[in-house]
Structure formats: C-alpha cells, structure tokens
Design an enzyme around this catalytic site. Structure first.
Site: not given
Ligand code: NAD
Length: 249
Positions: A153, A85, A59, A188
C-alpha cells in the site's frame, strides 16, 4: 460556493467514502459529476443522488478507463476535473516478509496503475481545452511511511505522489494542473474495515494525530474541491496534506 459551475468532473471510487463525499461536494459546487465505480449499486446510487452519469469500470483496466473518459466527453462535451481516487486497502499481512507477489501486484494495479491510466486518458482532453485539474489520491503514508506493515500500500501511494509531481511539472504549460492529495486516516468503510481487524492499530494511529481524531470524508472533499477549482490556480505538482498534522508529529 459554486466554484465548479458547469465543469465536468470524473470521480473514481465515487460509491463510497472520500469519493462519495467528493461527488456530493462537487455537485454542490455546480459540477456535472461522472461517477465511476466497480460496484454498480453504490456507484449508480451516487450518480442518481447528484443527477450525474454512472460508469461501471475497473480502474485497473485500460479499456475501462478509456471508455470512462470518452463517456464523460460524449455526455457533457468536456473533461475539466479528474479525481483519481479509487483504491483498496493493504492485504491482511502486508509486511514485506509476508506479502505474496500476487497481492502486491493487485495493490499496485488498483492503487497505482489506475492513476497512470486515468491521467493518461484524461490529459489529452484537458490539453485540447488548455485547462484541467487532476487530483490523485495518495496518502500520508507516502510521505512518512507506516510502522504497521503495509508495504504494498505504502509503495503504491509513494508512486502516486511521485507521478503527480512529475505530471504537474510536465503539463503545467498546457494549463493542466496535477496534484497529489495526501489524506491522513479518514473515517470511511476502508479504514473501518482495517481497524475492525486490528483495533490496537486504530488506537495507536489515533494517539499520533495532533488534532486528536480521524478526518471525516467531507473534510477531505473540501480540500479536493479547492484543488479542482480556480482558487488553486497556482498549485500544481504538490503533495497536498490533509492529515490532522500526523505527518509533522
Ligand atoms: P472506500 O473503500 O470507502 O471507497 C473506495 C471505492 O473505490 C469503493 O466504492 C470501491 O468500490 C471503489 N473501487 C475499489 N476498487 C476499484 C476498482 N478496481 N475500480 C473502480 N472502483 C474501485 O475507500 P476510501 O477510504 O474512501 O478511500 C479512497 C481513497 O483514499 C483510496 O485511494 C485510499 O487508499 C485513499 N486513502 C484513504 C484513507 C482512509 O483513511 N480512509 C487515508 C488515505 C488515503
């Protein structure tokens, strides 16, 4: 509920965590889901599970993002929802005094530039249709900052929040709604990896969450499905907090 019946929804980071839970929820709500991930195994498994389309893409690459939205349109004839996302966690020591420029840039590319690119390439399809919903994943840290040194971040997520507000205002008259989703800590792989390195950080986070626990990804997906649907027809340019109360504590 099938609030997204026959809508075409692009989900980035569909292979894991919040993206995977939302892929499932979108499919339950009747959407045709385009699952985007850099990781081929998990992304294609998600797509297979919901009988959707898998697009392997980074992405942070404009060519990949343009190809993704074109593929969604070619396969299904519209682009109705974009859940931008995909993201990565902070580098190990993400204090401003320690983070190197390369690590900083990579976080901005994957977490912020990706959202710019996905919005840039989704909006033209939505404008032509006169309708669309974009949900960009920010974080609660965009609203309140973080005491745990994650400057690259937090800055990337602040950018996502500001960009979503501006786009929500700019494209409202075109029928395109844009909102920033601000999850609190969610159970996650991303969070588990972070806390495995620093269990004390997990404990400190937990005591500050008024609801007393981390969210499950399905609880975030429920909010995303709402924002994607016509039930949220008067919501645009918002910071949509799904954080167990942490930002108000
Ligand atoms: P995760 O690591 O479980 O999933 C992230 C997914 O994104 C993975 O499948 C990964 O392969 C994919 N990915 C990473 N880099 C990529 C790239 N360059 N191109 C395409 N795909 C890519 O993470 P999550 O916890 O589900 O987080 C999802 C979103 O939510 C993120 O933006 C994260 O910053 C945000 N977020 C997460 C939390 C939390 O506590 N888990 C809290 C707030 C925000």
């Amino acid at each position: 509920m099938r609030r997204l019946q026959d809508r075409v929804a692009v989900v980035t980071g569909a292979g894991s965590g919040i993206g995977l839970a939302t892929t499932r929820r979108f499919a339950e709500e009747g959407a045709r889901v385009v699952c985007v991930d850099l990781d081929e195994a998990s992304g294609s498994a998600a797509a297979a599970e919901v009988d959707g389309l898998f697009v392997k893409a980074d992405v942070s690459s404009e060519d990949d993002v343009a190809r993704t939205f074109q593929a969604a349109f070619d396969a299904y004839g519209s682009v109705d929802v974009a859940f931008n996302n995909a993201g990565i966690s902070p580098p190990d020591d993400d204090s401003i005094l320690e983070t190197g420029l390369d690590a900083w840039r990579r976080v901005q590319e994957v977490n912020l530039t990706s959202v710019y690119l996905c919005c840039k390439h989704a909006i033209p399809y939505m404008r032509r249709q006169g309708k669309g919903s974009i949900i960009n994943t920010a974080s609660f840290v965009a609203v309140m900052g973080s005491a745990t040194s994650q400057i690259s971040y937090t800055a990337s997520k602040g950018g996502v929040l500001a960009m979503s507000r501006e786009l929500g205002v700019q494209f409202a008259r075109d029928g395109v709604r844009v909102n920033a989703l601000c999850p609190g800590p969610v159970n996650t792989p991303l969070l588990r990896e972070l806390f495995a390195k620093d269990p004390e950080r997990a404990r400190r986070r937990l005591v500050h969450i008024p609801l007393g626990r981390f969210a499950e990804a399905s609880e975030i997906a429920a909010a995303v499905a709402f924002l994607a649907s016509d039930d949220a027809s008067f919501i645009t340019g918002s910071e949509f907090l799904v954080d167990g109360g942490i930002s108000g504590a």
